[in-house]
Design a protein around this motif. Structure first.
Motif, PDB file in Angstrom:
ATOM      1  N   ASP A  34       7.981   2.334  10.406  1.00  0.00           N
ATOM      2  CA  ASP A  34       6.608   2.320  10.924  1.00  0.00           C
ATOM      3  C   ASP A  34       6.341   3.502  11.845  1.00  0.00           C
ATOM      4  O   ASP A  34       5.267   4.106  11.805  1.00  0.00           O
ATOM      5  N   GLN A  35       7.321   3.844  12.679  1.00  0.00           N
ATOM      6  CA  GLN A  35       7.144   4.979  13.590  1.00  0.00           C
ATOM      7  C   GLN A  35       7.045   6.289  12.813  1.00  0.00           C
ATOM      8  O   GLN A  35       6.220   7.142  13.130  1.00  0.00           O
ATOM      9  N   LEU A  36       7.865   6.450  11.789  1.00  0.00           N
ATOM     10  CA  LEU A  36       7.786   7.661  10.967  1.00  0.00           C
ATOM     11  C   LEU A  36       6.441   7.757  10.257  1.00  0.00           C
ATOM     12  O   LEU A  36       5.836   8.834  10.190  1.00  0.00           O
ATOM     13  N   ASN A  37       5.975   6.650   9.724  1.00  0.00           N
ATOM     14  CA  ASN A  37       4.670   6.661   9.067  1.00  0.00           C
ATOM     15  C   ASN A  37       3.566   7.003  10.055  1.00  0.00           C
ATOM     16  O   ASN A  37       2.639   7.747   9.723  1.00  0.00           O
ATOM     17  N   ALA A  38       3.646   6.485  11.265  1.00  0.00           N
ATOM     18  CA  ALA A  38       2.634   6.783  12.279  1.00  0.00           C
ATOM     19  C   ALA A  38       2.681   8.251  12.689  1.00  0.00           C
ATOM     20  O   ALA A  38       1.637   8.870  12.927  1.00  0.00           O
ATOM     21  N   ASP A  39       3.876   8.825  12.751  1.00  0.00           N
ATOM     22  CA  ASP A  39       4.003  10.230  13.128  1.00  0.00           C
ATOM     23  C   ASP A  39       3.369  11.165  12.106  1.00  0.00           C
ATOM     24  O   ASP A  39       2.872  12.233  12.454  1.00  0.00           O
ATOM     25  N   PHE A  40       3.388  10.772  10.830  1.00  0.00           N
ATOM     26  CA  PHE A  40       2.887  11.648   9.780  1.00  0.00           C
ATOM     27  C   PHE A  40       1.511  11.252   9.271  1.00  0.00           C
ATOM     28  O   PHE A  40       1.006  11.848   8.320  1.00  0.00           O
ATOM     29  N   ASP A  41       0.879  10.272   9.868  1.00  0.00           N
ATOM     30  CA  ASP A  41      -0.460   9.860   9.435  1.00  0.00           C
ATOM     31  C   ASP A  41      -1.504  10.951   9.645  1.00  0.00           C
ATOM     32  O   ASP A  41      -2.469  11.039   8.900  1.00  0.00           O
ATOM     33  N   CYS A  42      -1.303  11.779  10.654  1.00  0.00           N
ATOM     34  CA  CYS A  42      -2.308  12.797  10.972  1.00  0.00           C
ATOM     35  C   CYS A  42      -2.251  14.000  10.030  1.00  0.00           C
ATOM     36  O   CYS A  42      -3.136  14.856  10.063  1.00  0.00           O
ATOM     37  N   LEU A  43      -1.227  14.086   9.195  1.00  0.00           N
ATOM     38  CA  LEU A  43      -1.120  15.211   8.274  1.00  0.00           C
ATOM     39  C   LEU A  43      -2.011  15.001   7.060  1.00  0.00           C
ATOM     40  O   LEU A  43      -2.097  13.905   6.516  1.00  0.00           O
ATOM     41  N   ASP A  44      -2.657  16.074   6.652  1.00  0.00           N
ATOM     42  CA  ASP A  44      -3.459  16.030   5.434  1.00  0.00           C
ATOM     43  C   ASP A  44      -2.598  16.575   4.302  1.00  0.00           C
ATOM     44  O   ASP A  44      -2.505  17.780   4.097  1.00  0.00           O
ATOM     45  N   SER A  45      -1.928  15.681   3.598  1.00  0.00           N
ATOM     46  CA  SER A  45      -0.984  16.124   2.578  1.00  0.00           C
ATOM     47  C   SER A  45      -1.681  16.849   1.427  1.00  0.00           C
ATOM     48  O   SER A  45      -1.082  17.693   0.775  1.00  0.00           O
TER      49      SER A  45
END
Length: 62
Positions: free
Chosen positions: A41-52
């Motif tokens: 969950d923490q990893l997903n939250a860290d990368f949520d702001c990226l526009d893949s």
């Protein structure tokens, strides 16, 4: 051409392989499911702001 290929192969053989570090013995039972889920969950939250999509388009366009 075959001589160049064989010379390149011999050149590659001249490299010495490195030694792998010894991995520590980690008991799987030392961790529980909730700890794994917290990390995921923490990893997903860290990368949520990226526009893949933008990253992928930038890579494909060069």
């Amino acid at each position: 051409m075959k001589d160049i290929v064989m010379a390149y192969i011999n050149y590659l053989y001249s490299f010495k392989g490195g030694l792998k570090p010894k991995m520590p013995n980690i008991l799987p039972s030392a961790y529980n499911d909730s700890e794994y889920l917290d990390v995921i969950d923490q990893l997903n939250a860290d990368f949520d702001c990226l526009d893949s999509t933008a990253i992928t388009e930038g890579f494909l366009k060069g």
